[in-house]
Design a protein around this motif. Structure first.
Motif, mmCIF file in Angstrom:
data_model
loop_
_atom_site.group_PDB
_atom_site.id
_atom_site.type_symbol
_atom_site.label_atom_id
_atom_site.label_comp_id
_atom_site.label_asym_id
_atom_site.label_seq_id
_atom_site.Cartn_x
_atom_site.Cartn_y
_atom_site.Cartn_z
ATOM 1 N N PHE B 226 0.859 -1.189 0.000
ATOM 2 C CA PHE B 226 0.000 0.000 0.000
ATOM 3 C C PHE B 226 0.890 1.233 0.000
ATOM 4 O O PHE B 226 1.690 1.419 0.913
ATOM 5 N N HIS B 227 0.748 2.071 -1.021
ATOM 6 C CA HIS B 227 1.540 3.305 -1.086
ATOM 7 C C HIS B 227 0.593 4.493 -0.980
ATOM 8 O O HIS B 227 -0.393 4.574 -1.711
ATOM 9 N N GLY B 228 0.900 5.387 -0.054
ATOM 10 C CA GLY B 228 0.012 6.509 0.185
ATOM 11 C C GLY B 228 0.630 7.851 -0.174
ATOM 12 O O GLY B 228 1.836 8.065 -0.038
ATOM 13 N N SER B 229 -0.246 8.741 -0.636
ATOM 14 C CA SER B 229 0.167 10.108 -0.951
ATOM 15 C C SER B 229 -1.080 10.970 -0.788
ATOM 16 O O SER B 229 -2.186 10.463 -0.665
ATOM 17 N N ARG B 230 -0.890 12.289 -0.787
ATOM 18 C CA ARG B 230 -2.070 13.144 -0.689
ATOM 19 C C ARG B 230 -2.755 13.258 -2.056
ATOM 20 O O ARG B 230 -3.946 13.119 -2.186
ATOM 21 N N THR B 231 -1.926 13.471 -3.071
ATOM 22 C CA THR B 231 -2.461 13.655 -4.429
ATOM 23 C C THR B 231 -1.813 12.641 -5.385
ATOM 24 O O THR B 231 -0.781 12.057 -5.052
ATOM 25 N N PRO B 232 -2.403 12.458 -6.574
ATOM 26 C CA PRO B 232 -1.809 11.517 -7.548
ATOM 27 C C PRO B 232 -0.366 11.876 -7.919
ATOM 28 O O PRO B 232 0.422 11.002 -8.265
ATOM 29 N N ASN B 233 -0.013 13.168 -7.811
ATOM 30 C CA ASN B 233 1.353 13.589 -8.168
ATOM 31 C C ASN B 233 2.416 12.967 -7.272
ATOM 32 O O ASN B 233 3.581 12.890 -7.643
ATOM 33 N N GLY B 234 2.026 12.559 -6.068
ATOM 34 C CA GLY B 234 2.998 11.985 -5.120
ATOM 35 C C GLY B 234 3.243 10.509 -5.367
ATOM 36 O O GLY B 234 4.159 9.929 -4.773
ATOM 37 N N LEU B 235 2.415 9.886 -6.196
ATOM 38 C CA LEU B 235 2.625 8.465 -6.497
ATOM 39 C C LEU B 235 3.738 8.333 -7.523
ATOM 40 O O LEU B 235 4.018 9.261 -8.275
ATOM 41 N N TYR B 236 4.391 7.183 -7.554
ATOM 42 C CA TYR B 236 5.363 6.922 -8.618
ATOM 43 C C TYR B 236 5.601 5.422 -8.732
ATOM 44 O O TYR B 236 5.148 4.653 -7.893
ATOM 45 N N LEU B 237 6.278 5.017 -9.771
ATOM 46 C CA LEU B 237 6.517 3.603 -10.086
ATOM 47 C C LEU B 237 5.223 2.824 -10.262
ATOM 48 O O LEU B 237 5.210 1.597 -10.177
ATOM 49 N N THR B 238 4.118 3.528 -10.494
ATOM 50 C CA THR B 238 2.828 2.832 -10.569
ATOM 51 C C THR B 238 2.794 1.824 -11.729
ATOM 52 O O THR B 238 2.287 0.723 -11.563
ATOM 53 N N ASP B 239 3.352 2.207 -12.890
ATOM 54 C CA ASP B 239 3.322 1.276 -14.027
ATOM 55 C C ASP B 239 4.126 0.014 -13.733
ATOM 56 O O ASP B 239 3.695 -1.099 -14.014
ATOM 57 N N LYS B 240 5.322 0.213 -13.137
ATOM 58 C CA LYS B 240 6.171 -0.954 -12.842
ATOM 59 C C LYS B 240 5.503 -1.857 -11.818
ATOM 60 O O LYS B 240 5.586 -3.083 -11.897
ATOM 61 N N LEU B 241 4.844 -1.234 -10.831
ATOM 62 C CA LEU B 241 4.190 -2.043 -9.802
ATOM 63 C C LEU B 241 3.000 -2.794 -10.382
ATOM 64 O O LEU B 241 2.756 -3.956 -10.037
ATOM 65 N N ARG B 242 2.254 -2.141 -11.267
ATOM 66 C CA ARG B 242 1.106 -2.835 -11.887
ATOM 67 C C ARG B 242 1.578 -3.985 -12.769
ATOM 68 O O ARG B 242 0.946 -5.035 -12.831
ATOM 69 N N GLU B 243 2.722 -3.770 -13.409
ATOM 70 C CA GLU B 243 3.329 -4.853 -14.195
ATOM 71 C C GLU B 243 3.638 -6.051 -13.304
ATOM 72 O O GLU B 243 3.375 -7.195 -13.672
ATOM 73 N N LEU B 244 4.187 -5.765 -12.129
ATOM 74 C CA LEU B 244 4.513 -6.857 -11.196
ATOM 75 C C LEU B 244 3.256 -7.600 -10.734
ATOM 76 O O LEU B 244 3.284 -8.819 -10.553
ATOM 77 N N THR B 245 2.149 -6.863 -10.537
ATOM 78 C CA THR B 245 0.932 -7.552 -10.107
ATOM 79 C C THR B 245 0.429 -8.490 -11.206
ATOM 80 O O THR B 245 -0.173 -9.516 -10.906
#
Lengths: 122, 325
Positions: B226-245
């Protein structure tokens, strides 16, 4: 030679089994949880382990003076007999959960009870 | 009889003597308490040689793996070089080989250490700006798969080192690093154990490392990140993590946003609350908590009350932690 209380309870393995259960009960007990609000949990778990080791009749180097010093700031914040009773209840409930025979629970409780006046600074 | 090397001296161990007895008898300064292997005040580390298993009783698995032991119950069969915790780290130069912005505020810095550093994904290294100013950064790379060390440097408002990294540091520059340190890493040996990983901000760096390490080592139990941020701009590596899932059916990734107007692709709320709602029973799980100190502290308590054992909760609060040199 007869077995010591610590040996009868199962020694350090018994303390290890008890420490998480006991600490969880203490943290979930609304009567005393506020005393543990701002503490470092890992350091506190180590203290709970030392306390249980002592109550289980194991090796320890606590003196009455250590008990006084260690709890003085809590006494200032209102630590009293009712809180001590709550800890005693949690201790007994922990040992019951671990299926410790009643007579051994009573022995451990007596050891813990012997610290009451020092803990409460009297 | 074996010898004990400590602080530049060599002491010979008498029969049946513990390391602590040997050192204190000679006036060496070592902290101790119960002398019964319980209070852990005399925690030491063997830099050379293996301490007996019996002297590691009750230590966290991560400490055991790094040859930590309790001096008071240590009767070694071989000569040991020992040190107190925290004194074992020396500095080494490293060259910047790559810099890549992962989002608006997080820079991935790739480092090539001049001397090989043995680290585990998720541990941290200290990065020095000049002689005396250091900051700790967690390692996101995997020594077995990535040729370089990757750290994620978040630009902190008024942060001396982070702004220097973002604005002044360039590939080809050489700086000093130190480490690794910290207990935040995957421990093989319980491949079926559930792993819960919760991070905020650049707290994703160590967790990304731990997840990839666990998967590379064939972990088969559930892995929930679970990765948390206030806004979508604070997220990162989302594509790589979705690839891993998609590649691993036992791995799930949830991006959580605590701000308002959260779109449907994200979970809405505080990251640790979402995580604990999703995985309410943590009995037998191992839990990794990285990032904002308040989140780490609150989650530590929740995870413990949800059944995780204290020994299985790894906390890495991102304060200004610096290893004393």
């Amino acid at each position: 030679m007869s077995q010591s209380l610590f040996e009868k309870l199962g020694g350090e393995a018994a303390v290890d089994a008890a420490v998480d259960i006991f600490y969880r009960k203490v943290l979930s007990d609304d009567r005393i949880a506020h005393f543990f609000e701002s503490v470092d949990m890992e350091a506190q778990a180590a203290k709970q382990k030392a306390f249980l080791t002592m109550a289980f009749g194991g090796p320890h180097h606590y003196s009455g003076l250590d008990m006084r010093r260690g709890h003085a700031h809590l006494v200032k914040n209102g630590l009293n007999d009712a809180h001590f009773d709550a800890v005693m209840e949690n201790l007994a409930a922990t040992m019951q959960e671990l299926k410790v025979p009643e007579e051994l629970i009573a022995e451990a409780a007596a050891i813990a009870e012997s610290t009451r006046n020092d803990v409460l600074g009297r | 009889m074996p010898n004990i090397r400590y602080d530049g001296q060599i002491y010979s161990l008498r029969d049946g003597q513990s390391v602590l007895e040997c050192l204190t008898e000679h006036g060496a300064s070592v902290p101790f308490g119960c002398r019964a292997g319980i209070c852990q005040a005399c925690l030491m580390r063997a830099e050379v040689g293996r301490p007996p298993e019996a002297s590691q009783k009750g230590l966290k698995p991560t400490l055991k793996a790094k040859n930590y032991f309790l001096a008071c119950i240590c009767n070694p069969e071989e000569t040991l070089s020992v040190s107190l915790p925290g004194n074992e780290l020396s500095r080494t130069p490293a060259t910047i080989v790559g810099m890549e912005l992962l989002n608006a505020e997080i820079m991935q810095v790739s480092l090539k250490a001049h001397e090989q550093i043995e680290y585990r994904a998720g541990q941290f290294i200290n990065l020095y700006q000049g002689e005396n100013l250091a900051r700790s950064y967690s390692v996101a790379s995997l020594p077995t798969e990535d040729p370089h060390i990757h750290i994620h440097v978040r630009r902190v408002p008024q942060g001396k080192v982070s702004n220097w990294v973002h604005d002044a540091l360039r590939p080809g520059d050489t700086i000093d690093i130190q480490g690794p340190g910290g207990d935040c890493y995957y421990l093989p040996g319980s491949p079926e154990q559930g792993l819960l990983l919760i991070g905020t901000g650049s707290g994703l760096a160590p967790l990304y490392g731990v997840v990839r390490d666990a998967l590379a080592q064939g972990h088969i139990g559930p892995i929930r990140l679970f990765h948390g941020s206030r806004t979508p701009n604070g997220l990162y590596l989302t594509d790589k993590l979705r690839e891993l899932t998609r590649a691993y059916s036992n791995f799930e990734y949830t991006a959580c946003l605590s701000g308002s107007h959260v779109s449907k692709e994200f979970a809405s709320g505080r990251v640790h609350q979402i995580a604990l709602n999703e995985v309410p029973n943590l009995t037998g799980w191992r839990v990794f908590l990285c990032g904002h100190p308040e989140m780490v502290k609150a989650a530590q308590k929740k995870a413990f009350l949800a059944g995780a054992s204290m020994k299985d909760i790894v906390c890495d609060a991102f304060t200004s932690r610096v290893i004393p040199s």
